[in-house]
Every structure is written in structure tokens, then in C-alpha cells.
Design a protein around this motif. Sequence first.
Motif, short mmCIF file in Angstrom:
data_model
loop_
_atom_site.label_atom_id
_atom_site.label_comp_id
_atom_site.label_asym_id
_atom_site.label_seq_id
_atom_site.Cartn_x
_atom_site.Cartn_y
_atom_site.Cartn_z
N LYS A 127 0.96 -1.27 0.09
CA LYS A 127 -0.08 -0.06 0.08
C LYS A 127 0.82 1.15 -0.06
CE LYS A 127 -4.28 -1.85 -0.03
NZ LYS A 127 -4.88 -1.72 -0.93
N LEU A 128 1.96 1.02 0.68
CA LEU A 128 2.87 2.40 0.87
C LEU A 128 3.47 2.69 -0.49
CD1 LEU A 128 4.20 4.51 2.64
CD2 LEU A 128 6.14 2.98 2.86
N LYS A 129 4.04 1.36 -1.16
CA LYS A 129 4.65 1.79 -2.47
C LYS A 129 3.53 2.28 -3.41
CE LYS A 129 7.30 -1.16 -5.90
NZ LYS A 129 8.00 -2.22 -6.25
N HIS A 130 2.44 1.95 -3.33
CA HIS A 130 1.21 2.39 -4.48
C HIS A 130 1.09 3.80 -3.97
CE1 HIS A 130 -2.30 2.53 -6.90
NE2 HIS A 130 -2.98 3.04 -5.73
N LEU A 131 1.04 4.07 -2.83
CA LEU A 131 0.79 5.54 -2.29
C LEU A 131 2.08 6.33 -3.09
CD1 LEU A 131 -0.55 7.88 -0.85
CD2 LEU A 131 0.79 7.22 1.27
N GLU A 133 4.19 5.74 -5.39
CA GLU A 133 4.24 5.81 -6.74
C GLU A 133 3.26 6.63 -7.33
OE1 GLU A 133 4.06 1.72 -7.85
OE2 GLU A 133 6.20 1.49 -7.59
N SER A 134 2.06 6.95 -6.79
CA SER A 134 0.85 7.81 -7.06
C SER A 134 1.14 9.22 -6.63
CB SER A 134 -0.43 7.29 -6.79
OG SER A 134 -0.52 7.23 -5.40
N THR A 135 2.18 9.48 -5.98
CA THR A 135 2.39 10.77 -5.35
C THR A 135 3.77 11.28 -5.82
OG1 THR A 135 1.10 9.84 -3.58
CG2 THR A 135 2.16 12.33 -3.34
N PRO A 136 3.96 11.93 -7.23
CA PRO A 136 5.40 12.18 -7.35
C PRO A 136 6.11 12.78 -6.64
CG PRO A 136 3.41 12.60 -9.31
CD PRO A 136 2.91 12.31 -7.98
N THR A 139 7.68 10.63 -4.35
CA THR A 139 8.58 9.75 -5.03
C THR A 139 9.73 10.49 -5.48
OG1 THR A 139 6.62 8.67 -6.01
CG2 THR A 139 8.68 7.97 -7.05
N ASN A 140 9.72 11.76 -6.13
CA ASN A 140 11.17 12.52 -6.54
C ASN A 140 12.07 12.82 -5.53
OD1 ASN A 140 9.63 12.50 -8.82
ND2 ASN A 140 8.86 14.88 -8.74
N ILE A 141 11.77 12.77 -4.09
CA ILE A 141 12.75 13.06 -3.29
C ILE A 141 13.33 11.94 -2.68
CG2 ILE A 141 11.71 15.29 -2.69
CD1 ILE A 141 10.63 14.06 0.02
N TYR A 142 12.92 10.85 -3.06
CA TYR A 142 13.59 9.35 -2.38
C TYR A 142 14.28 8.95 -3.48
CZ TYR A 142 10.79 9.24 1.92
OH TYR A 142 10.31 9.55 2.99
N GLN A 143 15.90 8.91 -3.16
CA GLN A 143 16.72 7.98 -4.20
C GLN A 143 16.45 6.52 -4.16
OE1 GLN A 143 17.94 11.47 -3.51
NE2 GLN A 143 17.09 11.47 -5.63
N GLN A 144 16.48 6.08 -2.81
CA GLN A 144 16.30 4.70 -2.52
C GLN A 144 14.90 4.73 -1.54
OE1 GLN A 144 20.44 4.44 -1.40
NE2 GLN A 144 19.44 3.34 0.80
N THR A 145 14.42 3.48 -1.69
CA THR A 145 13.37 3.05 -0.66
C THR A 145 13.69 1.63 0.10
OG1 THR A 145 12.18 2.14 -2.59
CG2 THR A 145 11.60 4.22 -1.88
N VAL A 160 2.93 10.38 7.15
CA VAL A 160 2.02 10.55 6.19
C VAL A 160 0.52 10.80 6.68
CG1 VAL A 160 3.31 10.34 4.05
CG2 VAL A 160 1.78 8.88 4.84
N LEU A 161 0.29 9.70 7.62
CA LEU A 161 -1.25 9.71 8.17
C LEU A 161 -1.75 10.65 8.98
CD1 LEU A 161 -1.27 5.72 9.05
CD2 LEU A 161 -2.66 6.82 7.18
N PRO A 162 -2.92 10.93 8.56
CA PRO A 162 -3.60 12.15 9.43
C PRO A 162 -4.04 11.79 10.71
CG PRO A 162 -5.07 11.78 7.76
CD PRO A 162 -4.01 10.50 7.68
N ILE A 163 -3.12 10.98 11.62
CA ILE A 163 -3.77 10.83 13.05
C ILE A 163 -3.11 11.68 13.90
CG2 ILE A 163 -3.89 8.41 12.31
CD1 ILE A 163 -1.14 7.72 13.56
#
Length: 196
Positions: A127-131, A133-136, A139-145, A160-163
Motif C-alpha cells: 500500500k505504501l509503494k502504491h501511495l 508511486e501515485s504521489t510524484p 517519489t521525487n525526493i527518495y533516491q532509494q526505498t 503521512v497518516l493524518p492521525i
Amino acid sequence: MNTIALLPHSKHILPKGRLKLVISRVCDIRMVTEAMTNKRPFALGMIEPNQAPETISHIPAIATTVSIIDFNTQDNGLLEIIVEGIDTISVSILTMAYDNLLTATYEPCAQWTPININHDSQPLADKLKHLFESTPEITNIYQQTSYDDATWVCQRWLEVLPIDIKYKQSLIHHPTANMTISFLLQLLQNHHLINH
């Protein structure tokens, strides 16, 4: 006694996380300039989205030290920086300088160690990978995951969660990521806060 400059912010970061920040207050520009000049970290403290930094007299105890990995001056004169989380710290005292810059007295926290993703925790990584990849802009600030590390995955979710901050702080306070894994899997199961 350890002291460090502290920036209260409604965007949250934990170790190995990355975050783009726009710096506008004079005192914060001074802090960033000194951090870059002296090649030293500063700390990011958690505040609610509706809190103004000028009104901060205390913050939740656990903050994160960060280093600046990139910076850019915008056309309007504001400073844009990308920071990377280093370690969590426990803040005991805040002092405010003449220009509203905060300095924190702190102690180091025990850091979460890596935990291999297993069959049960795999949905959190997927789910995190999907999130991401859908939020450029993320994605753009991570050279590695590190989607194979449940600790890394949990820390990114907590960012990222609004808790409520008190729940984030409570989870971060645990010695390992195991409690957060259980908490996030329950959220996923309930479909309340995690999008598909």
C-alpha cells in the motif's frame, strides 16, 4: 546537556524519511543558514496543522534530528529545502531566542532497528509503494526505498497518516516498530485511513 535548534512543523518526519520544506520566517532562515554553514543538523518537532509556530511554548516530547540534503531559493525569496531524518530525540526544555528561533534541550532516544517484511506485514509495504508511486512529489525526493524493511515502512506511514499527534508519539515511544505494525494493519483492515 545536548541542545539543538528546533523547527516546529505540521509536516512530520522520522529517521530515514525525506521531506520538502518551504522556509519563510526570518528566524528559520537563520537556522537553516547556520545548519548549512556549519554542516550540523537541526530538529523537526511535531505540531498540529492549525498551530502557528510563533505560539509554540511546548511540543510533544519526541522530535527528529534532520540534515539538509538539498536546497533552492525560490523566485519569491523563500528557501526550499529537502531534509532527511537522522534520529529521534526526547525534548525536555524549549527556549526561544530574540527572533523566535527555538532551541531544544534533549536526550537521545533508542532507535528502531530494522524488521524484515513478512507475509503478514507485506500489505503495509504494498500500500505504501502504491501511495508513493501515485504521489510524484514524494517519489521525487527518495533516491532509494526500503519496502523490505517493516520499520522503514511504518515510519513512512506515520509521517503521512493524518492521525492525532499523541497517537503518533505513543507509537514512536515503543522500543520497536512492532506495535506500529499491528496498529497499521488494523487500520488497513478497517479501511478508514488507508486508501486503496
